[in-house]
Scaffold this motif. Structure first.
Motif, PDB file in Angstrom:
ATOM      1  N   ARG A   1     -11.493   1.815  20.286  1.00  0.00           N
ATOM      2  CA  ARG A   1     -11.597   1.179  21.606  1.00  0.00           C
ATOM      3  C   ARG A   1     -12.314  -0.157  21.512  1.00  0.00           C
ATOM      4  N   PHE A   2     -13.345  -0.233  20.641  1.00  0.00           N
ATOM      5  CA  PHE A   2     -14.079  -1.487  20.462  1.00  0.00           C
ATOM      6  C   PHE A   2     -13.162  -2.562  19.880  1.00  0.00           C
ATOM      7  N   LYS A   3     -12.361  -2.193  18.884  1.00  0.00           N
ATOM      8  CA  LYS A   3     -11.446  -3.163  18.282  1.00  0.00           C
ATOM      9  C   LYS A   3     -10.453  -3.687  19.306  1.00  0.00           C
ATOM     10  N   ARG A   4      -9.939  -2.781  20.152  1.00  0.00           N
ATOM     11  CA  ARG A   4      -9.001  -3.215  21.203  1.00  0.00           C
ATOM     12  C   ARG A   4      -9.683  -4.160  22.180  1.00  0.00           C
ATOM     13  N   ALA A   5     -10.931  -3.851  22.551  1.00  0.00           N
ATOM     14  CA  ALA A   5     -11.668  -4.691  23.499  1.00  0.00           C
ATOM     15  C   ALA A   5     -11.926  -6.077  22.906  1.00  0.00           C
ATOM     16  N   VAL A   6     -12.241  -6.137  21.617  1.00  0.00           N
ATOM     17  CA  VAL A   6     -12.486  -7.422  20.958  1.00  0.00           C
ATOM     18  C   VAL A   6     -11.201  -8.247  20.918  1.00  0.00           C
ATOM     19  N   MET A   7     -10.077  -7.593  20.612  1.00  0.00           N
ATOM     20  CA  MET A   7      -8.802  -8.310  20.585  1.00  0.00           C
ATOM     21  C   MET A   7      -8.438  -8.820  21.979  1.00  0.00           C
ATOM     22  N   ALA A   8      -8.677  -7.997  23.012  1.00  0.00           N
ATOM     23  CA  ALA A   8      -8.339  -8.389  24.380  1.00  0.00           C
ATOM     24  C   ALA A   8      -9.232  -9.517  24.878  1.00  0.00           C
ATOM     25  N   SER A   9     -10.480  -9.567  24.408  1.00  0.00           N
ATOM     26  CA  SER A   9     -11.404 -10.603  24.877  1.00  0.00           C
ATOM     27  C   SER A   9     -11.094 -11.970  24.283  1.00  0.00           C
ATOM     28  N   GLY A  10     -10.381 -11.997  23.154  1.00  0.00           N
ATOM     29  CA  GLY A  10     -10.012 -13.267  22.541  1.00  0.00           C
ATOM     30  C   GLY A  10     -11.032 -13.806  21.558  1.00  0.00           C
ATOM     31  N   HIS A  11     -12.035 -13.022  21.199  1.00  0.00           N
ATOM     32  CA  HIS A  11     -13.054 -13.492  20.269  1.00  0.00           C
ATOM     33  C   HIS A  11     -12.464 -13.802  18.889  1.00  0.00           C
ATOM     34  N   LEU A  12     -11.632 -12.933  18.373  1.00  0.00           N
ATOM     35  CA  LEU A  12     -11.071 -13.158  17.040  1.00  0.00           C
ATOM     36  C   LEU A  12     -10.169 -14.392  17.009  1.00  0.00           C
ATOM     37  N   GLN A  13      -9.371 -14.577  18.048  1.00  0.00           N
ATOM     38  CA  GLN A  13      -8.505 -15.750  18.094  1.00  0.00           C
ATOM     39  C   GLN A  13      -9.345 -17.029  18.149  1.00  0.00           C
ATOM     40  N   GLU A  14     -10.438 -16.993  18.898  1.00  0.00           N
ATOM     41  CA  GLU A  14     -11.332 -18.155  18.986  1.00  0.00           C
ATOM     42  C   GLU A  14     -11.962 -18.453  17.631  1.00  0.00           C
ATOM     43  N   ILE A  15     -12.348 -17.415  16.906  1.00  0.00           N
ATOM     44  CA  ILE A  15     -12.931 -17.607  15.574  1.00  0.00           C
ATOM     45  C   ILE A  15     -11.901 -18.225  14.636  1.00  0.00           C
TER      46      ILE A  15
END
Length: 105
Positions: A56-70
């Protein structure tokens, strides 16, 4: 993450864990406000396996856009290159929509 009001933390500083710190002091006249850093949190329920909470945490991080921003900030991209990239994506989208309209007719 709570902002540090009245502290001597500089905007852009990082904590010992590498997380950015944000100072919420009133900006000076004509200054650009610093972006507010948001954190992704997941509540782990009683008896819930850690694996499902991590999923669930991984899904939330992907949905928030943090990884794409990095990924986008991995290397500096000048504004001119950003405009070229955005314009190229708009052009591709227009061409695809035009082809789809022709197919529908």
């Amino acid at each position: 993450m709570e902002a540090f009001v009245g502290s001597s933390v500089k905007v852009g500083a990082t904590s010992t864990f590498g997380a950015p710190l944000v100072c919420a002091a009133a900006p000076k006249k004509g200054a650009v406000a610093a972006p507010v850093v948001t954190m992704v949190t997941v509540q782990v329920n009683d008896g819930e396996p850690v694996e499902s909470a991590l999923r669930r945490f991984k899904r939330a991080v992907m949905a928030s856009g943090h990884l794409q921003e990095i990924r986008n900030r991995r290397y500096f991209e000048p504004p001119s290159v950003t405009k070229q990239r955005v314009n190229a994506s708009h052009k591709r989208r227009r061409e695809i929509n035009k082809l789809l309209r022709n197919i529908e007719d």
